[in-house]
Scaffold this motif. Structure first.
Motif, PDB file in Angstrom:
ATOM      1  N   ILE A   1      -9.474   5.543  -7.310  1.00 20.84           N
ATOM      2  CA  ILE A   1      -8.257   4.815  -6.692  1.00 20.84           C
ATOM      3  C   ILE A   1      -7.025   6.031  -6.793  1.00 20.84           C
ATOM      4  O   ILE A   1      -6.399   6.223  -5.780  1.00 20.84           O
ATOM      5  CB  ILE A   1      -7.842   3.752  -7.105  1.00 20.84           C
ATOM      6  CG1 ILE A   1      -8.902   2.722  -6.367  1.00 20.84           C
ATOM      7  CG2 ILE A   1      -6.370   3.324  -6.531  1.00 20.84           C
ATOM      8  CD1 ILE A   1      -8.637   1.100  -7.038  1.00 20.84           C
TER       9      ILE A   1
ATOM     10  N   LYS B   1     -12.826   2.152   0.548  1.00 20.43           N
ATOM     11  CA  LYS B   1     -11.284   1.753   0.953  1.00 20.43           C
ATOM     12  C   LYS B   1     -11.199   0.569   1.284  1.00 20.43           C
ATOM     13  O   LYS B   1     -10.158  -0.384   0.624  1.00 20.43           O
ATOM     14  CB  LYS B   1     -10.855   2.423   2.242  1.00 20.43           C
ATOM     15  CG  LYS B   1     -10.473   3.919   1.901  1.00 20.43           C
ATOM     16  CD  LYS B   1     -10.000   4.475   3.071  1.00 20.43           C
ATOM     17  CE  LYS B   1      -9.650   6.125   3.176  1.00 20.43           C
ATOM     18  NZ  LYS B   1      -9.653   6.651   4.297  1.00 20.43           N
TER      19      LYS B   1
ATOM     20  N   MET C   1       0.735  -1.388   0.099  1.00 24.48           N
ATOM     21  CA  MET C   1       0.127  -0.028  -0.010  1.00 24.48           C
ATOM     22  C   MET C   1       0.987   1.133  -0.115  1.00 24.48           C
ATOM     23  O   MET C   1       1.929   1.297   0.700  1.00 24.48           O
ATOM     24  CB  MET C   1      -0.844  -0.176   1.468  1.00 24.48           C
ATOM     25  CG  MET C   1      -2.223   1.015   1.126  1.00 24.48           C
ATOM     26  SD  MET C   1      -2.554   1.122   2.840  1.00 24.48           S
ATOM     27  CE  MET C   1      -2.685   3.046   2.963  1.00 24.48           C
ATOM     28  N   PRO C   2       0.702   2.221  -0.906  1.00 24.61           N
ATOM     29  CA  PRO C   2       1.394   3.512  -0.981  1.00 24.61           C
ATOM     30  C   PRO C   2       1.217   4.161   0.360  1.00 24.61           C
ATOM     31  O   PRO C   2       0.067   4.086   0.715  1.00 24.61           O
ATOM     32  CB  PRO C   2       1.026   3.950  -2.195  1.00 24.61           C
ATOM     33  CG  PRO C   2      -0.373   3.257  -2.578  1.00 24.61           C
ATOM     34  CD  PRO C   2      -0.511   2.274  -1.796  1.00 24.61           C
TER      35      PRO C   2
ATOM     36  N   ARG D   1     -11.531  -1.213  -2.408  1.00 22.61           N
ATOM     37  CA  ARG D   1     -10.355  -0.990  -3.353  1.00 22.61           C
ATOM     38  C   ARG D   1      -9.159  -1.395  -2.848  1.00 22.61           C
ATOM     39  O   ARG D   1      -8.027  -1.078  -3.169  1.00 22.61           O
ATOM     40  CB  ARG D   1     -10.204   0.560  -3.578  1.00 22.61           C
ATOM     41  CG  ARG D   1     -11.344   1.083  -4.366  1.00 22.61           C
ATOM     42  CD  ARG D   1     -11.412   2.494  -4.384  1.00 22.61           C
ATOM     43  NE  ARG D   1     -12.728   3.008  -5.083  1.00 22.61           N
ATOM     44  CZ  ARG D   1     -13.368   4.093  -4.473  1.00 22.61           C
ATOM     45  NH1 ARG D   1     -12.841   5.113  -3.560  1.00 22.61           N
ATOM     46  NH2 ARG D   1     -14.502   4.387  -4.869  1.00 22.61           N
ATOM     47  N   ARG D   2      -9.208  -2.203  -1.479  1.00 24.40           N
ATOM     48  CA  ARG D   2      -7.995  -2.513  -0.851  1.00 24.40           C
ATOM     49  C   ARG D   2      -6.711  -1.445  -0.692  1.00 24.40           C
ATOM     50  O   ARG D   2      -5.774  -1.462  -0.719  1.00 24.40           O
ATOM     51  CB  ARG D   2      -7.419  -3.538  -1.463  1.00 24.40           C
ATOM     52  CG  ARG D   2      -8.133  -4.702  -1.555  1.00 24.40           C
ATOM     53  CD  ARG D   2      -7.550  -5.897  -2.227  1.00 24.40           C
ATOM     54  NE  ARG D   2      -8.635  -6.807  -2.301  1.00 24.40           N
ATOM     55  CZ  ARG D   2      -8.707  -7.933  -1.506  1.00 24.40           C
ATOM     56  NH1 ARG D   2      -7.969  -7.897  -0.670  1.00 24.40           N
ATOM     57  NH2 ARG D   2      -9.837  -8.930  -1.756  1.00 24.40           N
ATOM     58  N   GLN D   3      -7.502  -0.235  -0.276  1.00 23.45           N
ATOM     59  CA  GLN D   3      -6.604   0.845   0.118  1.00 23.45           C
ATOM     60  C   GLN D   3      -6.110   0.676   1.595  1.00 23.45           C
ATOM     61  O   GLN D   3      -5.060   1.306   1.903  1.00 23.45           O
ATOM     62  CB  GLN D   3      -7.482   2.430  -0.134  1.00 23.45           C
ATOM     63  CG  GLN D   3      -7.419   2.640  -1.679  1.00 23.45           C
ATOM     64  CD  GLN D   3      -8.013   3.952  -2.115  1.00 23.45           C
ATOM     65  OE1 GLN D   3      -9.061   4.016  -1.218  1.00 23.45           O
ATOM     66  NE2 GLN D   3      -7.699   4.828  -2.705  1.00 23.45           N
ATOM     67  N   ILE D   4      -6.794   0.367   2.246  1.00 23.44           N
ATOM     68  CA  ILE D   4      -6.368  -0.217   3.481  1.00 23.44           C
ATOM     69  C   ILE D   4      -6.220  -1.907   3.576  1.00 23.44           C
ATOM     70  O   ILE D   4      -7.375  -2.200   3.463  1.00 23.44           O
ATOM     71  CB  ILE D   4      -7.253   0.489   4.847  1.00 23.44           C
ATOM     72  CG1 ILE D   4      -8.737  -0.079   4.855  1.00 23.44           C
ATOM     73  CG2 ILE D   4      -6.863   1.813   4.858  1.00 23.44           C
ATOM     74  CD1 ILE D   4      -9.422   0.331   6.129  1.00 23.44           C
TER      75      ILE D   4
ATOM     76  N   PRO E   1      -7.480  -5.469  -8.208  1.00 22.87           N
ATOM     77  CA  PRO E   1      -8.886  -5.876  -7.274  1.00 22.87           C
ATOM     78  C   PRO E   1     -10.032  -5.630  -8.139  1.00 22.87           C
ATOM     79  O   PRO E   1     -11.249  -5.687  -7.387  1.00 22.87           O
ATOM     80  CB  PRO E   1      -8.713  -4.956  -6.102  1.00 22.87           C
ATOM     81  CG  PRO E   1      -8.095  -3.749  -6.372  1.00 22.87           C
ATOM     82  CD  PRO E   1      -7.137  -4.132  -7.716  1.00 22.87           C
ATOM     83  N   LEU E   2      -9.960  -5.452  -9.233  1.00 24.89           N
ATOM     84  CA  LEU E   2     -11.292  -5.048 -10.074  1.00 24.89           C
ATOM     85  C   LEU E   2     -11.941  -6.216 -10.663  1.00 24.89           C
ATOM     86  O   LEU E   2     -11.595  -6.550 -11.880  1.00 24.89           O
ATOM     87  CB  LEU E   2     -10.984  -4.024 -11.128  1.00 24.89           C
ATOM     88  CG  LEU E   2     -10.473  -2.612 -10.781  1.00 24.89           C
ATOM     89  CD1 LEU E   2     -10.543  -1.743 -11.995  1.00 24.89           C
ATOM     90  CD2 LEU E   2     -11.639  -2.042  -9.941  1.00 24.89           C
TER      91      LEU E   2
ATOM     92  N   GLU F   1     -13.659   3.476 -11.008  1.00 24.69           N
ATOM     93  CA  GLU F   1     -12.885   3.085  -9.677  1.00 24.69           C
ATOM     94  C   GLU F   1     -11.646   3.317  -9.806  1.00 24.69           C
ATOM     95  O   GLU F   1     -11.143   3.665  -8.976  1.00 24.69           O
ATOM     96  CB  GLU F   1     -13.281   1.481  -9.869  1.00 24.69           C
ATOM     97  CG  GLU F   1     -12.886   0.691  -8.462  1.00 24.69           C
ATOM     98  CD  GLU F   1     -13.852   1.419  -7.479  1.00 24.69           C
ATOM     99  OE1 GLU F   1     -13.652   1.334  -6.212  1.00 24.69           O
ATOM    100  OE2 GLU F   1     -15.120   1.723  -7.767  1.00 24.69           O
TER     101      GLU F   1
ATOM    102  N   LYS G   1       0.059   7.330   2.166  1.00 23.53           N
ATOM    103  CA  LYS G   1      -1.106   8.082   1.699  1.00 23.53           C
ATOM    104  C   LYS G   1      -0.805   9.602   1.824  1.00 23.53           C
ATOM    105  O   LYS G   1      -1.224  10.283   1.297  1.00 23.53           O
ATOM    106  CB  LYS G   1      -2.283   7.757   2.342  1.00 23.53           C
ATOM    107  CG  LYS G   1      -3.084   6.813   1.428  1.00 23.53           C
ATOM    108  CD  LYS G   1      -4.424   6.444   2.178  1.00 23.53           C
ATOM    109  CE  LYS G   1      -5.460   7.518   2.173  1.00 23.53           C
ATOM    110  NZ  LYS G   1      -6.523   7.345   2.863  1.00 23.53           N
TER     111      LYS G   1
END
Lengths: 693, 371
Positions: free
Chosen positions: A59, B15, A1-2, B18-21, A297-298, A55, A4
């Motif tokens: 993101i 989130k 995960m980048p 989108r698997r942002q977390i 994940p789409l 989407e 934020k």
């Protein structure tokens, strides 16, 4: 995960991140499905395509989206109004701009420039792009480049693939890249059938600036571009640019005045996926990629749309609760099936997407097919590699061949075999389309012929492409059908047959593609554009200079030479001549357009070529025989053709054994030739006289 | 205010989708904080209403990423806390019900509902009925300071979550002894802190399986070597061969199911199978919030498969349309392979999990999503 936080700071430090989304395809690739639904709202794995694009943008942390709609604007508006993207918790603001009259990407960007909505770098994307890439990184790369190179106006997102990759489609561009900077020096995407189709011309200048160049044919155009503000302005300046790649990129790179530079952003490092659903073949390929989870994940079980509840099962079967599967039915692999659908006994489904509320009977085989919501396929049917629109019905014992696209609400069967690559629509839809079009005779003819052809209860007719302003719609239609047919069936089959080494394989398949596509269609496309330009010039009385500019634009955009222009405009101009009042109308035509002809004739070869074109024109029709001599005379008088060239050309032609019409024409020409020869002798005499004096 | 909550929930849902977390700890913390906010911001009159509200919002969160059982666990835990606080406080009220009844005509609506036991009339009988088990659905009585009590409890729970790593790792001394060889796979923050804690006093060796194609093992190895632990990275294929010289297998997991099974990084199953063959004890370190009351009825739907890109290059053209590529990220591990769970409450054998479940969750919340 980048991380934020830094990203957000960037956004705050600069202006809003904007996206320009074009929600129109400007083509008929998915017709007749797109008769009622815009392509971006067509479901891909039961989710409207535009959701994937949204989407991706969500993101990326986009704040503002301008959606340009052309056809079906109201449907897109309605869809967005009821979707989660227009609610308060939407991550971005959606602004819809309707431009009914826009016919191309160029028009949209000119509109964008006219409205001056954008003041900062923006992302240009289409409403039918499926991607899981990290757009933020591409943006950063673009901005970093802008800091170094002020002229960097565009970054094109590309993905490395093999040339015959299923998701690549029929993009045939060759990128000339400076590998050290990722700068795109030259973009080569000639139309089929042109001289330059098989060769990539490289200017020596390239090597002066760049010690190392890569010619890359393995880059898939993801159709995501990061553009600077100059891009819409450049479109306004070059009002004839239509296509973003063929016209704009080629044109600007070929321009000697502008120093603007283009870059590519390869996303392979990100292990990301990006593709635009540009037609039937890509619809198939992208659907399969989604089911095979390349777009993670789409994926279907992410349930992008509110209310969806797909569950991922073994062998990539995605199933919503409320699906009725008969005990002996078999969802083999790569299947998406929506709520309320049922599958009967002994039915086999693989590599397919079944929408919601679809009824599939017993002993049905569905392979590689896409059934949109509410489709019914009765017992003992076979559907292969086709798309069936909303609420279609296939009665029992029918077969739908490969590559078919069946429009919404069509009923077919029972006991019918729909041949491969057929496009069916309903009578009502065909009639509606014909009403809006000026030629309704074709459609009616079809209605009569077809009524019993597709089964007793059928309402189907073959879809006829609406030809807006193309003279040779038939050719275009053929080419399109061939393209799709090739896509869904043929090409792939060819690819499968290849068992040589990889490099040979790719070459083979390229040649296959050539054969399938035919060589004349794209050429004709250019031809029709030039013809249109001339026609407009006639009807609207354009100035010579304007017409010339337009023609030049077309010529550069399509990589043509003056011969290609001449061969179209000369007959057009001669067509203007009224044969019954030959002399005055010819004089008028030359007075009006002589200058235009003169400006496309430069060298000696050009002159000979011009004469040959005129000859060919006059050969077509006996009535035109009388036109030849006066016409050549006019060309001579107007100094378009010089005396020496005329004589040379004539003598060269006469030296060959002429027959029929040609002989007649040259005989007609004889008085002029004689006169010229005499005049020459006189000249000689004069000069001799002068000498002797 | 309601709109605010809606916004927050949708934000977290997006989130999660989108698997942002990612990472169960982060997800747990975010969920718990969101639920605390919902409780403090929304209006509610009774515990019952609050429970309904939390269930409703919880369902939305759970539906966003059904495979991430942690979200559901937090929702269940919060519901359990609400019930517990209510019951305690109600009991406190009941004990001196006389004064309360006299002091305030408590919520006449609630008392007048026909299905409710009429406490005011049969007040002398009430202590008999007051056994908690007899009043399962009664969360309608208003209770003093219910809101602040609940928020305080949830706050404590969040603190418990935040201290989870140190609580787990503080037990390391009991399990890791000098000169032992420990094997682990992939990357788990819990395991990392566990090993680092032990390394403060003891010297031991760690063998890490790299876990291709994510190569999370490399991350672990880097972190451990930075802490001065003697670490060896091995390819996944060598796990069985190396197992013979290992004393313990210590693993992380993303979830523990009710039967003691795990949803863990793919590669875990191979490692525990090898350990079983060599009779090496397998220890799983995990925060209690990863414990889920759900049984794995559908094992195949528990595994998460990600993009096959890292297994097979997308550029392989015609190849990819002929080949099925499956790249599981996590998968189910059977409980029979696991010898000990170390949670922030201590070490438990798999057979003891049912007690932990009963203490932490209510049975009626087990299935939040009723389809």
């Amino acid at each position: 995960m980048p991380p934020k936080k830094p990203k957000q700071q960037n956004i705050e430090a600069e202006e809003k991140l904007s996206v320009v989304m074009i929600a129109d395809s400007f083509d008929q690739q998915m017709m007749p499905l797109t008769q009622t639904t815009p392509r971006c709202l067509l479901p891909l794995c039961n989710v409207p395509l535009i959701e994937y694009t949204f989407e991706l943008l969500a993101i990326a942390g986009i704040e503002e989206i301008f959606i340009f709609c052309c056809i079906h604007a109201q449907k897109i508006k309605d869809y967005i109004a009821q979707s989660k993207w227009s609610k308060s918790h939407s991550p971005f603001e959606v602004r819809i701009i309707v431009t009914q009259e826009a016919m191309s990407v160029g028009d949209v960007l000119r509109e964008l420039d006219g409205k001056s909505l954008i003041r900062n770098d923006f992302i240009l994307i289409y409403g039918d792009v499926v991607s899981n890439m990290n757009l933020a990184k591409a943006l950063e790369a673009h901005k970093a480049r802008r800091a170094i190179d002020k002229n960097a106006i565009m970054t094109m997102v590309v993905k490395e693939t093999s040339p015959n990759h299923r998701t690549r489609g029929h993009q045939e561009a060759v990128y000339v890249i400076d590998d050290s900077t990722q700068q795109c020096i030259h973009y080569h995407a000639p139309r089929r059938g042109t001289d330059s189709y098989r060769t990539v011309p490289l200017s020596v200048e390239f090597f002066e600036k760049h010690p190392q160049l890569q010619l890359r044919y393995d880059l898939m155009d993801c159709q995501i571009d990061i553009c600077s503000v100059e891009v819409p302005a450049l479109f306004t300046e070059n009002f004839d640019y239509q296509d973003l790649r063929r016209d704009f990129v080629t044109g600007i790179l070929g321009s000697e005045v502008l120093d603007s530079t283009f870059y590519i952003y390869p996303i392979a490092d990100q292990h990301a996926y990006a593709a635009r659903v540009q037609g039937g073949q890509l619809y198939d390929a992208v659907s399969r990629d989604v089911m095979a989870r390349w777009t993670f994940p789409l994926v279907p079980e992410s349930n992008l749309q509110e209310g969806d509840a797909y569950v991922h099962k073994r062998d990539h079967v995605y199933q919503e609760p409320g699906v009725k599967l008969a005990r002996t039915s078999n969802l083999e692999r790569n299947v998406v099936i929506g709520r309320g659908s049922s599958v009967g006994d002994h039915s086999i489904i693989s590599n397919s997407v079944i929408g919601r509320d679809c009824q599939i009977g017993d002993h049905v085989t569905i392979q590689g097919a896409y059934l949109l919501d509410g489709t019914t396929v009765a017992a003992h049917c076979t559907v292969e590699r086709s798309i069936l629109g909303h609420q279609t019905t296939v009665h029992s014992h029918s077969q739908i061949g490969k590559g078919c696209i069946v429009g919404d609400g069509v009923v077919v069967g029972p006991g019918i075999r729909v041949p491969d690559h057929t496009r069916l629509t309903t009578k009502a839809a065909a009639a509606a389309a014909a009403d809006s079009d000026w030629n309704d005779s074709d459609a009616e003819d079809n209605t009569v012929v077809d009524s019993s052809r597709w089964g007793a209860e059928s309402n189907a007719v073959i879809w006829v492409p609406s030809d807006e302003d193309d003279d040779d719609a038939e050719a275009i239609y053929q080419s399109q059908v061939n393209a799709l047919a090739a896509d869904l069936g043929q090409i792939r089959m060819d690819d499968q047959d290849i068992d040589d080494s990889a490099s040979e394989a790719s070459l083979d398949s390229l040649e296959d593609m050539d054969d399938v596509g035919g060589s004349g269609d794209e050429y004709d496309h250019f031809g029709s554009e030039v013809a249109d330009t001339i026609d407009r010039a006639f009807s609207e009385g354009h100035a010579i200079a304007d017409t010339l500019l337009e023609l030049k634009g077309l010529r550069f955009a399509n990589n043509k030479n003056n011969h290609d222009i001449r061969i179209i405009i000369l007959p057009k101009i001669l067509d203007q001549v009224d044969l019954s009042h030959l002399m005055p109308s010819l004089a008028a035509a030359f007075q009006r357009w002589g200058e235009l002809i003169a400006s496309v004739v430069n060298s000696d070869q050009d002159q000979a070529d011009t004469l040959s074109i005129v000859k060919d024109f006059c050969l077509v029709d006996r009535a035109r025989v009388d036109l030849f001599l006066p016409c050549v005379k006019r060309l001579y008088d107007a100094d378009i053709v010089e005396e020496d060239m005329l004589l040379q050309w004539h003598q060269a032609a006469v030296a060959e054994k002429l027959t029929g019409g040609e002989l007649l024409l040259h005989q007609k020409l004889q008085p002029l030739i004689n006169w010229l020869l005499e005049a020459e002798e006189e000249d000689d005499d004069d000069s001799e006289d002068e000498d002797s004096d | 205010m309601v709109k605010d909550v809606n916004f927050l929930v949708e934000d977290l849902v997006a989130k999660l989708k989108r698997r942002q977390i990612t990472g169960s700890y982060t997800i747990a913390l975010e969920t718990a904080k969101l639920l605390r906010q919902i409780i403090s911001v929304t209006r509610w009159s009774t515990a019952g209403a609050l429970i309904d509200r939390i269930k409703q919002e919880g369902c939305r969160l759970v539906a966003a990423q059904p495979k991430d059982v942690v979200v559901a666990n937090i929702v269940r835990r919060v519901l359990h806390i609400i019930r517990e606080v209510y019951t305690e406080n109600r009991d406190a009220v009941d004990e001196d019900d006389g004064t309360i009844l006299a002091a305030a005509p408590v919520a006449p609506q609630a008392l007048l509902q026909p299905q409710q036991p009429s406490f005011s009339i049969h007040s002398s009988m009430f202590p008999l009925l007051g056994d908690h088990a007899d009043l399962p659905a009664d969360y309608t009585r208003p209770v003093h300071n219910l809101k602040s009590e609940i928020i305080q409890e949830i706050q404590e729970y969040i603190e418990e979550l935040e201290n989870m790593y140190s609580n787990v790792s503080s037990q390391a001394m009991d399990h890791i002894h000098s000169n032992e060889v420990i094997m682990t796979c992939g990357y788990s923050k819990t395991v990392e802190s566990f090993l680092k804690f032990a390394a403060k006093k003891r010297k031991f060796k760690v063998i890490v399986a790299e876990c291709a194609p994510t190569f999370q093992g490399h991350q672990t190895a880097l972190a451990l070597t930075a802490a001065g632990i003697d670490t060896t990275v091995i390819p996944d294929a060598s796990v069985f061969a190396m197992m013979a010289r290992v004393n313990k297998v210590i693993l992380g997991t993303s979830a523990i199911l009710a039967n003691g099974g795990l949803i863990a990084l793919s590669g875990t199953q191979t490692m525990v199978e090898a350990a079983k063959h060599h009779s090496i004890p397998v220890i799983v370190c995990a925060g209690l919030f990863k414990l889920s009351p759900v049984f794995p009825f559908d094992e195949e739907s528990l595994s998460t498969e990600v993009s096959p890109d890292s297994v097979l290059d997308f550029t392989k053209g015609h190849f990819i349309s002929e080949v099925e590529v499956i790249n599981p990220f996590s998968s189910y591990v059977d409980p029979s392979f696991i010898d000990l769970f170390i949670t922030n409450l201590g070490g438990h054998p798999p057979s003891y999990l049912y007690r932990l479940l009963n203490e932490n969750y209510d049975a009626e919340d087990t299935y939040l999503l009723k389809s």
